[in-house]
Design an enzyme around this catalytic site. Structure first.
Site, PDB file in Angstrom:
ATOM      1  N   HIS A  33     112.538  -0.502  11.489  1.00  0.00           N
ATOM      2  CA  HIS A  33     112.129   0.135  10.234  1.00  0.00           C
ATOM      3  C   HIS A  33     110.927  -0.585   9.623  1.00  0.00           C
ATOM      4  O   HIS A  33     109.914   0.044   9.283  1.00  0.00           O
ATOM      5  CB  HIS A  33     113.314   0.124   9.263  1.00  0.00           C
ATOM      6  CG  HIS A  33     113.024   0.771   7.942  1.00  0.00           C
ATOM      7  ND1 HIS A  33     113.441   2.039   7.616  1.00  0.00           N
ATOM      8  CD2 HIS A  33     112.348   0.317   6.845  1.00  0.00           C
ATOM      9  CE1 HIS A  33     113.045   2.346   6.397  1.00  0.00           C
ATOM     10  NE2 HIS A  33     112.382   1.307   5.902  1.00  0.00           N
ATOM     11  N   GLU A  34     111.027  -1.889   9.483  1.00  0.00           N
ATOM     12  CA  GLU A  34     109.961  -2.643   8.829  1.00  0.00           C
ATOM     13  C   GLU A  34     108.702  -2.721   9.682  1.00  0.00           C
ATOM     14  O   GLU A  34     107.583  -2.607   9.159  1.00  0.00           O
ATOM     15  CB  GLU A  34     110.459  -4.053   8.475  1.00  0.00           C
ATOM     16  CG  GLU A  34     111.549  -4.094   7.425  1.00  0.00           C
ATOM     17  CD  GLU A  34     111.127  -3.431   6.122  1.00  0.00           C
ATOM     18  OE1 GLU A  34     109.925  -3.499   5.763  1.00  0.00           O
ATOM     19  OE2 GLU A  34     111.992  -2.839   5.464  1.00  0.00           O
ATOM     20  N   HIS A  37     106.743   0.447   9.318  1.00  0.00           N
ATOM     21  CA  HIS A  37     105.925   0.442   8.098  1.00  0.00           C
ATOM     22  C   HIS A  37     104.631  -0.327   8.323  1.00  0.00           C
ATOM     23  O   HIS A  37     103.540   0.136   7.968  1.00  0.00           O
ATOM     24  CB  HIS A  37     106.698  -0.215   6.950  1.00  0.00           C
ATOM     25  CG  HIS A  37     107.685   0.679   6.274  1.00  0.00           C
ATOM     26  ND1 HIS A  37     107.406   1.963   5.890  1.00  0.00           N
ATOM     27  CD2 HIS A  37     108.975   0.449   5.883  1.00  0.00           C
ATOM     28  CE1 HIS A  37     108.470   2.498   5.297  1.00  0.00           C
ATOM     29  NE2 HIS A  37     109.433   1.601   5.291  1.00  0.00           N
TER      30      HIS A  37
END
Length: 225
Positions: A33-34, A37
């Site tokens: 997820h990170e 980003h």
């Protein structure tokens, strides 16, 4: 007595293994997820995450202990946010939308492939006797399904500082967008109240289950027979 101790030892072993599987699934999910980003921000013109060493699949660089604990207990939580400088985007609105969507989309992709592999294991189990370790793989995949579906829908809620709020606020005039970003940390208080009172439980469950059902439908369509 020896039989009871043996049973107790087995019970503790099973519980420990379940915790390890949950930790592994959580670390994979928050890391992807990170990093998503950070990669999206980099492609849109902001190299802040890269300069801070956050474009790595090393989960330690993204881990927030409290957020990790929440993921293990209630199936959603948070990691250390990847640093993003919105003013460095070539196009602020497009960069904000793409970067904010990247995290939830990565969780949807992880959820999809977890469902697909889980279905393939179930198909294999219908025609062959599978070894016992396959049961643990199935548990891991199912945990990945629940966790990533929850992370995806949770992060799309339009309340600061969640990704959904940045997508929504990106449609404001640029000066208003940067002004409201200064106060997004107060959104944590709103989120805490909503989570504590259980107001979000129903909507989150409905959206999570709906997402899983749609992904299952796609997987069924893709699988032979």
């Amino acid at each position: 007595m020896n039989g009871f101790q043996s049973w107790l030892s087995q019970l503790q072993y099973e519980k420990m293994l379940e915790i390890l599987i949950a930790v592994a699934a959580s670390l994979i999910s928050i890391t992807v997820h990170e990093v998503s980003h950070g990669l999206a921000a980099y492609m849109m013109g902001d190299d802040t995450a890269k300069r801070c060493g956050r474009l790595t699949l090393n989960p330690i660089r993204h881990l927030d202990l409290m957020g990790m604990l929440c993921m293990l207990v209630v199936h959603f939580g948070w990691a250390k946010p990847v640093p993003v400088n919105f003013q460095r985007f070539r196009n602020v609105r497009a960069g904000t939308i793409v970067t904010s969507l990247a995290g939830p989309v990565s969780n949807i992709i992880l959820c999809f492939f977890s469902i697909l592999f889980l279905m393939l294991l179930n198909l294999a189990g219908m025609s062959h006797a599978l070894p016992i370790w396959v049961a643990y793989v199935s548990y891991f995949l199912w945990y990945m399904v629940i966790l990533n579906a929850t992370l995806a829908v949770f992060n799309l809620i339009p309340i600061p500082p969640l990704d959904g709020s940045k997508i929504l606020f990106s449609f404001l005039p640029k000066d208003k967008f940067f002004w409201i970003l200064q106060y997004e940390r107060y959104g944590f208080l709103v989120m805490a109240i909503l989570l504590y009172t259980g107001i979000l439980d129903g909507p989150l469950s409905w959206m999570r289950n709906g997402l899983i059902e749609q992904l299952q439908t796609i997987c069924i369509w893709l699988l032979p027979g």
